[in-house]
Design an enzyme around this catalytic site. Structure first.
Site, PDB file in Angstrom:
ATOM      1  N   GLU A 109     -12.122  11.844  -7.562  1.00  0.00           N
ATOM      2  CA  GLU A 109     -12.153  10.959  -8.723  1.00  0.00           C
ATOM      3  C   GLU A 109     -13.410  11.167  -9.566  1.00  0.00           C
ATOM      4  OE1 GLU A 109      -9.740   9.255  -9.725  1.00  0.00           O
ATOM      5  OE2 GLU A 109      -8.429   9.236  -7.960  1.00  0.00           O
ATOM      6  N   ARG A 159      -1.259  -4.475  -9.592  1.00  0.00           N
ATOM      7  CA  ARG A 159       0.202  -4.439  -9.756  1.00  0.00           C
ATOM      8  C   ARG A 159       0.902  -5.122  -8.592  1.00  0.00           C
ATOM      9  NH1 ARG A 159       4.076  -1.214  -7.818  1.00  0.00           N
ATOM     10  NH2 ARG A 159       2.551   0.182  -6.840  1.00  0.00           N
ATOM     11  N   CYS A 214      -8.794   0.509  -4.381  1.00  0.00           N
ATOM     12  CA  CYS A 214      -9.528   1.780  -4.364  1.00  0.00           C
ATOM     13  C   CYS A 214     -10.569   1.822  -5.483  1.00  0.00           C
ATOM     14  CB  CYS A 214      -8.561   2.947  -4.495  1.00  0.00           C
ATOM     15  SG  CYS A 214      -7.594   3.284  -3.011  1.00  0.00           S
ATOM     16  N   HIS A 254      -9.049  10.413  -3.490  1.00  0.00           N
ATOM     17  CA  HIS A 254      -7.706   9.925  -3.165  1.00  0.00           C
ATOM     18  C   HIS A 254      -6.938  11.011  -2.424  1.00  0.00           C
ATOM     19  CE1 HIS A 254      -7.499   6.326  -6.016  1.00  0.00           C
ATOM     20  NE2 HIS A 254      -6.959   5.906  -4.886  1.00  0.00           N
TER      21      HIS A 254
END
Length: 216
Positions: free
Chosen positions: A82, A92, A145, A169
């Site tokens: 990342e 979500r 995360c 990830h």
């Protein structure tokens, strides 16, 4: 000897396992090329707030020079290093405690974003050299995360200027989704990629020039 803290996450969203934690455990048990590093693995709760408390506690206990947090990104086909963490929680789905913050800053007075403190493109190149597909990611999402990634970088920026850190990830492990037609990698391959990334991040501070952008 550089002390390295690796973190993975507890299971979430109904999954029976989490490859981030399983792979991190493998790396800590068998550092391989990172054998000259002192690697500690810690599992974080998939819970907003709690995960940052656990991360801070682990950092204080281990006193690492390098922290690499790892999380599952189910659906991605490769290991992704990342680039940036953003200052927002926007869930979500609920976390493991049923919390579902929407448009909430992680640190009320913090900057909008932090860049990773890793040589991200060199880390990607190292994972590929280890035979594992990898790429740069410019979004860590807005779930736990990213929450941990941003919290880590804020902790480093405000309290630990000699520590470097970042986030990786990983896709589903093949063993985890044997009955589903989704992108995945074997767990040992994920661990190999993390070993290469950790070794690279611990031994160099400058990045390489390589394509790593995307159009969306």
């Amino acid at each position: 000897m550089t002390r390295v803290l690796l973190t993975g996450f507890d299971t979430f969203a109904g999954e029976a396992s989490n490859p981030s934690w399983e792979a991190v455990r493998l790396v800590a048990a068998e550092p391989g090329a990172a054998a000259d590093l002192e690697v500690t693995a810690v599992r974080l709760s998939c819970v907003y707030g709690t995960a940052l408390d656990e991360l801070r506690s682990a950092v204080e206990r281990v006193d690492p020079g390098l922290v690499v947090c790892v999380g599952q990104a189910g659906g991605r086909p490769d290991v992704t290093v990342e680039r940036i963490a953003i200052n927002v929680d926007d869930a979500r789905i609920p976390d493991n405690a049923g919390r579902q913050p929407i448009d909430v800053p992680i640190v009320e007075t913090g900057p909008a974003a932090y860049f990773a403190g890793l040589p991200i493109k060199a880390c990607v190149a190292a994972a590929r050299a280890a035979g594992v597909p990898a790429s740069v990611s410019s979004t860590a999402g807005t779930f736990v995360c990213n929450h941990v990634f941003y919290g880590l970088m804020h902790l480093i920026a405000t309290e630990r200027p000699t520590t470097r850190g970042g986030f990786v990830h990983v896709p589903f492990a093949s063993e985890q989704v044997a009955d589903r037609a989704v992108a995945s990698l074997p767990l040992p391959a994920i661990a190999d990629a993390l070993r290469a990334i950790v070794t690279t991040a611990a031994t160099r501070t400058t990045d390489i020039t390589a394509q790593g952008g995307s159009t969306h």
